[in-house]
Design a protein around this motif. Structure first.
Motif, PDB file in Angstrom:
ATOM      1  N   TRP A 212       0.837  -1.197   0.000  1.00  0.00           N
ATOM      2  CA  TRP A 212       0.000   0.000   0.000  1.00  0.00           C
ATOM      3  C   TRP A 212       0.874   1.249   0.000  1.00  0.00           C
ATOM      4  O   TRP A 212       1.907   1.294   0.680  1.00  0.00           O
ATOM      5  CB  TRP A 212      -0.910   0.007   1.229  1.00  0.00           C
ATOM      6  N   CYS A 292      -7.230   3.546  -8.009  1.00  0.00           N
ATOM      7  CA  CYS A 292      -8.468   4.109  -7.470  1.00  0.00           C
ATOM      8  C   CYS A 292      -8.648   5.478  -8.100  1.00  0.00           C
ATOM      9  O   CYS A 292      -7.871   6.403  -7.818  1.00  0.00           O
ATOM     10  CB  CYS A 292      -8.398   4.210  -5.943  1.00  0.00           C
ATOM     11  N   VAL A 297      -2.978   3.343  -5.644  1.00  0.00           N
ATOM     12  CA  VAL A 297      -2.971   3.306  -4.183  1.00  0.00           C
ATOM     13  C   VAL A 297      -2.232   2.089  -3.643  1.00  0.00           C
ATOM     14  O   VAL A 297      -1.941   2.039  -2.441  1.00  0.00           O
ATOM     15  CB  VAL A 297      -4.411   3.327  -3.647  1.00  0.00           C
ATOM     16  N   ALA A 325      -9.689  -2.310  -5.871  1.00  0.00           N
ATOM     17  CA  ALA A 325      -8.927  -1.165  -5.363  1.00  0.00           C
ATOM     18  C   ALA A 325      -9.801  -0.120  -4.674  1.00  0.00           C
ATOM     19  O   ALA A 325      -9.462   0.331  -3.562  1.00  0.00           O
ATOM     20  CB  ALA A 325      -8.118  -0.541  -6.499  1.00  0.00           C
ATOM     21  N   PRO A 326     -10.935   0.327  -5.247  1.00  0.00           N
ATOM     22  CA  PRO A 326     -11.731   1.346  -4.538  1.00  0.00           C
ATOM     23  C   PRO A 326     -12.244   0.873  -3.169  1.00  0.00           C
ATOM     24  O   PRO A 326     -12.305   1.659  -2.221  1.00  0.00           O
ATOM     25  CB  PRO A 326     -12.896   1.611  -5.506  1.00  0.00           C
ATOM     26  N   ASP A 329      -9.393   0.998  -0.734  1.00  0.00           N
ATOM     27  CA  ASP A 329      -9.089   2.389  -0.388  1.00  0.00           C
ATOM     28  C   ASP A 329     -10.086   2.924   0.637  1.00  0.00           C
ATOM     29  O   ASP A 329      -9.705   3.635   1.578  1.00  0.00           O
ATOM     30  CB  ASP A 329      -9.113   3.237  -1.660  1.00  0.00           C
ATOM     31  N   ASP A 330     -11.372   2.563   0.484  1.00  0.00           N
ATOM     32  CA  ASP A 330     -12.364   2.974   1.478  1.00  0.00           C
ATOM     33  C   ASP A 330     -12.074   2.345   2.836  1.00  0.00           C
ATOM     34  O   ASP A 330     -12.191   3.014   3.885  1.00  0.00           O
ATOM     35  CB  ASP A 330     -13.768   2.573   1.003  1.00  0.00           C
ATOM     36  N   PHE A 332      -9.146   1.404   3.958  1.00  0.00           N
ATOM     37  CA  PHE A 332      -7.952   2.038   4.499  1.00  0.00           C
ATOM     38  C   PHE A 332      -8.277   3.396   5.121  1.00  0.00           C
ATOM     39  O   PHE A 332      -7.804   3.729   6.216  1.00  0.00           O
ATOM     40  CB  PHE A 332      -6.906   2.196   3.393  1.00  0.00           C
ATOM     41  N   ASN A 333      -9.088   4.203   4.434  1.00  0.00           N
ATOM     42  CA  ASN A 333      -9.430   5.526   4.963  1.00  0.00           C
ATOM     43  C   ASN A 333     -10.339   5.421   6.183  1.00  0.00           C
ATOM     44  O   ASN A 333     -10.267   6.261   7.088  1.00  0.00           O
ATOM     45  CB  ASN A 333     -10.115   6.354   3.873  1.00  0.00           C
ATOM     46  N   ARG A 344      -5.607  13.841   5.188  1.00  0.00           N
ATOM     47  CA  ARG A 344      -5.962  13.372   3.847  1.00  0.00           C
ATOM     48  C   ARG A 344      -6.814  14.395   3.109  1.00  0.00           C
ATOM     49  O   ARG A 344      -6.595  14.680   1.925  1.00  0.00           O
ATOM     50  CB  ARG A 344      -6.720  12.044   3.953  1.00  0.00           C
TER      51      ARG A 344
END
Length: 455
Positions: A212, A292, A297, A325-326, A329-330, A332-333, A344
């Motif tokens: 990542w 993403c 990412v 991937a999206p 990413d969600d 992770f955030n 961020r």
């Protein structure tokens, strides 16, 4: 009723033809097989399969191959080419006699069979074959067989398209399955761990890893069949180097290269991937970027032993990565602290402010801001216009030694003058007249004197 089947039965007739067509994977072999089938249906002496070119039709397959060479039968090729062009122009299968083609060296009993090969119901190629036949009924009887043989050509492409759609459906199902598996685990780390385990099982990899992006570097976050990552180990460092190599190029990297690799894969830098599998026989390393929206990412890296991953498998893995991937990413955030969310968001809007996009609007905003700052805090000299007259404190009048009238003035008030400079002229017209009068008197007096002296 019991159905009995003969053991070891071999396909025969049209069943054998269809079986051979289904086994074809090469386009050149397809053309040759279709042409041979058309020629055998009408017992042709020779035939050619033509495809449309930029200017004229071009031969794609010949039967028998000897007529492709320049020889006594070159004029036959020219005749067949004209017939093929005419057939593609009309889009209809037809039979031409020797009289229809005067260049044909065959006798009057020779015919040119023109059969249109279609793809998606549109003419894609044409077969022209020469055969001798003395019975018109036999010619009519061959028409259904020729069209049936031509249908195998269209069926080949229909079957290939159906297989492609089926493959795409399988790829989508696999991507959705991997996505669902990754979503079952709680948190970002759990999702990555489920993902690498599923990838290793689906692609028969000895190890699957996910890295990542954090800042300007990439960190290894999950390895298949490993609950704990030894970050200071040599293998972890090699994996992160290979992932960084993929991140820098933002494209899939495969080593060793599969057969029929795309130019993009051939031009990729593969130094770190070579080091990753160095010393291992029949091992292959594949890295796929996780995209993403417009950013990369993360990176997925697979290590396989034995069978190499094909180009289609690489594309399938890339599609899977684009789907997953999206969601990662969600995750992770969502797992970040409040300060991480604030940082961020700040970076996101700061990148929009100073990034390379919307340059015109940014320049306009900078110009407006500069004008506002200058009006608010800038200082400059004010220029005020007003009519005025400059006068000296001490005035000194210069008088003429005699009275008179000014004829002209050579300077203006405020001009700088020097000694001896002519400032003005008086009107001397009256004096000039007086001078003339006095000169006349002088002349008269002189004349009277001279007259007196002479007496």
């Amino acid at each position: 009723m019991v159905e009995l089947r003969a053991a070891g039965r071999q396909p025969r007739g049209w069943e054998q033809v269809v079986a051979r067509m289904n086994a074809i994977t090469d386009l050149g072999a397809l053309h040759q097989q279709v042409l041979e089938l058309q020629c055998r249906v009408i017992a042709a002496q020779y035939g050619v399969l033509w495809q449309p070119g930029e200017q004229e039709v071009a031969p794609a397959a010949v039967w028998p191959p000897r007529i492709a060479q320049n020889g006594p039968e070159q004029n036959v090729m020219d005749t067949l080419q004209k017939a093929a062009a005419k057939g593609l122009e009309t889009g209809l299968s037809q039979v031409l006699t020797a009289s229809d083609s005067p260049d044909d060296p065959a006798a009057n009993s020779a015919y040119i069979f023109v059969t249109i090969l279609r793809r998606d119901s549109k003419p894609d190629a044409v077969v022209t074959a020469v055969a001798e036949c003395r019975d018109d009924q036999v010619i009519a009887a061959t028409a259904p067989l020729r069209e049936l043989a031509a249908g195998l050509y269209e069926g080949y492409y229909a079957r290939a398209e159906a297989q492609q759609k089926a493959e795409e459906s399988r790829n989508i199902r696999q991507a959705v399955s991997l996505l669902a598996s990754s979503q079952e685990a709680p948190g970002f780390s759990g999702a990555c761990m489920n993902l690498v385990n599923e990838l290793a099982q689906s692609y028969e990899a000895v190890r699957a890893s996910v890295g990542w992006v954090k800042g300007r570097t990439i960190k290894l976050v999950a390895v298949s069949d490993a609950d704990h990552i030894k970050r200071h180990s040599e293998q972890a460092a090699l994996l992160e180097m290979a992932m960084a190599e993929c991140l820098d190029q933002q494209q899939p990297i495969v080593w060793p290269l599969p057969d029929n690799a795309e130019p993009m894969l051939e031009r990729a830098v593969i130094y770190s991937h070579k080091r990753l599998i160095e010393g291992a026989t029949e091992k292959q390393a594949v890295s796929i970027p996780l995209r993403c929206r417009e950013d990369v990412v993360g990176v997925i890296t697979l290590e396989r032993v034995g069978q190499e991953m094909s180009v289609d498998a690489v594309q399938r893995l890339q599609m899977t990565a684009d789907v997953i991937a999206p969601q990662l990413d969600d995750r992770f955030n969502s797992d970040r602290w409040l300060t991480g969310h604030a940082w961020r968001i700040t970076k996101k809007y700061a990148s929009k402010l100073v990034g390379p996009r919307h340059v015109g609007w940014k320049l306009l905003g900078i110009g407006v801001l500069a004008c506002l700052l200058y009006v608010s805090f800038g200082r400059w000299d004010y220029q005020i216009s007003s009519p005025f007259q400059l006068e000296a404190h001490n005035k000194q009048f210069v008088s003429s030694i005699f009275e008179g009238r000014l004829k002209s003035v050579r300077v203006k008030p405020g001009d700088t003058v020097t000694a001896g400079q002519l400032l003005a002229e008086l009107d001397t017209q009256a004096l000039k007249l007086q001078r003339i009068d006095e000169q006349a008197k002088l002349i008269q007096a002189t004349s009277e004197r001279d007259a007196a002296l002479s007496k």
